[in-house]
Design a protein around this motif. Structure first.
Motif, PDB file in Angstrom:
ATOM      1  N   HIS A   4       3.426   6.568 -17.566  1.00  0.00           N
ATOM      2  CA  HIS A   4       2.777   5.421 -18.179  1.00  0.00           C
ATOM      3  C   HIS A   4       2.585   4.356 -17.107  1.00  0.00           C
ATOM      4  O   HIS A   4       3.515   4.040 -16.372  1.00  0.00           O
ATOM      5  CB  HIS A   4       3.634   4.825 -19.297  1.00  0.00           C
ATOM      6  CG  HIS A   4       3.788   5.715 -20.477  1.00  0.00           C
ATOM      7  ND1 HIS A   4       4.695   6.743 -20.538  1.00  0.00           N
ATOM      8  CD2 HIS A   4       3.136   5.717 -21.651  1.00  0.00           C
ATOM      9  CE1 HIS A   4       4.601   7.337 -21.707  1.00  0.00           C
ATOM     10  NE2 HIS A   4       3.671   6.743 -22.399  1.00  0.00           N
ATOM     11  N   VAL A   8      -2.534   2.652 -19.180  1.00  0.00           N
ATOM     12  CA  VAL A   8      -2.230   3.505 -20.329  1.00  0.00           C
ATOM     13  C   VAL A   8      -1.682   2.671 -21.474  1.00  0.00           C
ATOM     14  O   VAL A   8      -2.122   2.790 -22.622  1.00  0.00           O
ATOM     15  CB  VAL A   8      -1.255   4.641 -19.943  1.00  0.00           C
ATOM     16  CG1 VAL A   8      -0.794   5.403 -21.176  1.00  0.00           C
ATOM     17  CG2 VAL A   8      -1.900   5.577 -18.938  1.00  0.00           C
ATOM     18  N   TRP A   9      -0.700   1.815 -21.177  1.00  0.00           N
ATOM     19  CA  TRP A   9      -0.133   0.960 -22.217  1.00  0.00           C
ATOM     20  C   TRP A   9      -1.223   0.131 -22.888  1.00  0.00           C
ATOM     21  O   TRP A   9      -1.314   0.069 -24.116  1.00  0.00           O
ATOM     22  CB  TRP A   9       0.935   0.031 -21.641  1.00  0.00           C
ATOM     23  CG  TRP A   9       2.245   0.684 -21.354  1.00  0.00           C
ATOM     24  CD1 TRP A   9       2.771   0.928 -20.118  1.00  0.00           C
ATOM     25  CD2 TRP A   9       3.207   1.165 -22.296  1.00  0.00           C
ATOM     26  NE1 TRP A   9       4.003   1.540 -20.248  1.00  0.00           N
ATOM     27  CE2 TRP A   9       4.294   1.696 -21.570  1.00  0.00           C
ATOM     28  CE3 TRP A   9       3.254   1.219 -23.681  1.00  0.00           C
ATOM     29  CZ2 TRP A   9       5.416   2.243 -22.186  1.00  0.00           C
ATOM     30  CZ3 TRP A   9       4.370   1.762 -24.298  1.00  0.00           C
ATOM     31  CH2 TRP A   9       5.423   2.273 -23.557  1.00  0.00           C
ATOM     32  N   SER A  11      -4.439   0.601 -23.014  1.00  0.00           N
ATOM     33  CA  SER A  11      -5.392   1.431 -23.747  1.00  0.00           C
ATOM     34  C   SER A  11      -4.865   1.807 -25.128  1.00  0.00           C
ATOM     35  O   SER A  11      -5.584   1.707 -26.136  1.00  0.00           O
ATOM     36  CB  SER A  11      -5.712   2.703 -22.961  1.00  0.00           C
ATOM     37  OG  SER A  11      -6.330   2.375 -21.747  1.00  0.00           O
ATOM     38  N   VAL A  12      -3.625   2.222 -25.185  1.00  0.00           N
ATOM     39  CA  VAL A  12      -3.054   2.657 -26.463  1.00  0.00           C
ATOM     40  C   VAL A  12      -2.804   1.459 -27.380  1.00  0.00           C
ATOM     41  O   VAL A  12      -3.134   1.508 -28.572  1.00  0.00           O
ATOM     42  CB  VAL A  12      -1.765   3.478 -26.235  1.00  0.00           C
ATOM     43  CG1 VAL A  12      -1.150   3.887 -27.554  1.00  0.00           C
ATOM     44  CG2 VAL A  12      -2.068   4.705 -25.385  1.00  0.00           C
ATOM     45  N   ALA A  15      -6.154   0.387 -28.679  1.00  0.00           N
ATOM     46  CA  ALA A  15      -6.703   1.313 -29.684  1.00  0.00           C
ATOM     47  C   ALA A  15      -6.056   1.078 -31.048  1.00  0.00           C
ATOM     48  O   ALA A  15      -6.750   1.034 -32.069  1.00  0.00           O
ATOM     49  CB  ALA A  15      -6.483   2.751 -29.238  1.00  0.00           C
ATOM     50  N   PHE A  16      -4.746   0.908 -31.069  1.00  0.00           N
ATOM     51  CA  PHE A  16      -4.082   0.629 -32.346  1.00  0.00           C
ATOM     52  C   PHE A  16      -4.550  -0.706 -32.925  1.00  0.00           C
ATOM     53  O   PHE A  16      -4.828  -0.809 -34.118  1.00  0.00           O
ATOM     54  CB  PHE A  16      -2.562   0.638 -32.196  1.00  0.00           C
ATOM     55  CG  PHE A  16      -1.967   2.016 -32.206  1.00  0.00           C
ATOM     56  CD1 PHE A  16      -2.065   2.826 -33.323  1.00  0.00           C
ATOM     57  CD2 PHE A  16      -1.290   2.500 -31.100  1.00  0.00           C
ATOM     58  CE1 PHE A  16      -1.511   4.094 -33.341  1.00  0.00           C
ATOM     59  CE2 PHE A  16      -0.728   3.768 -31.099  1.00  0.00           C
ATOM     60  CZ  PHE A  16      -0.845   4.569 -32.232  1.00  0.00           C
ATOM     61  N   LEU A  28       4.438  -0.933 -29.792  1.00  0.00           N
ATOM     62  CA  LEU A  28       4.209  -0.424 -28.435  1.00  0.00           C
ATOM     63  C   LEU A  28       4.310  -1.537 -27.400  1.00  0.00           C
ATOM     64  O   LEU A  28       4.818  -1.326 -26.298  1.00  0.00           O
ATOM     65  CB  LEU A  28       2.841   0.254 -28.346  1.00  0.00           C
ATOM     66  CG  LEU A  28       2.770   1.643 -28.962  1.00  0.00           C
ATOM     67  CD1 LEU A  28       1.342   2.159 -28.943  1.00  0.00           C
ATOM     68  CD2 LEU A  28       3.676   2.602 -28.201  1.00  0.00           C
TER      69      LEU A  28
END
Length: 71
Positions: A4, A8-9, A11-12, A15-16, A28
């Motif tokens: 990670h 990446v963090w 992006s996720v 998205a949420f 997250l």
């Protein structure tokens, strides 16, 4: 993903937040901080979006306090 990084963090989390899962976005975000990552502007945007979607704007303000530079 096995590794990670901040991209990446973000992006996720983003998205949420964008898909109306603010609770997971905030979970997250907390996990990201526990892993030692520092938030950047993209993180701030996603966390505030998640808080707004959850009507938790005050929580967003607490996560990213604004400093008064007019001293």
């Amino acid at each position: 993903m096995e590794t990670h990084d901040l991209i990446v963090w973000n992006s996720v989390i983003g998205a949420f937040a964008q898909n109306s899962d603010g609770d997971e976005a905030l979970n997250l975000f907390k996990r990201m901080k526990r892993c030692g990552f520092l938030a950047d502007q993209a993180t701030l945007t996603s966390v505030l979006r998640a808080c707004t979607g959850l009507a938790l704007l005050e929580l967003g303000r607490q996560a990213f306090p604004v400093r008064n530079h007019h001293n």
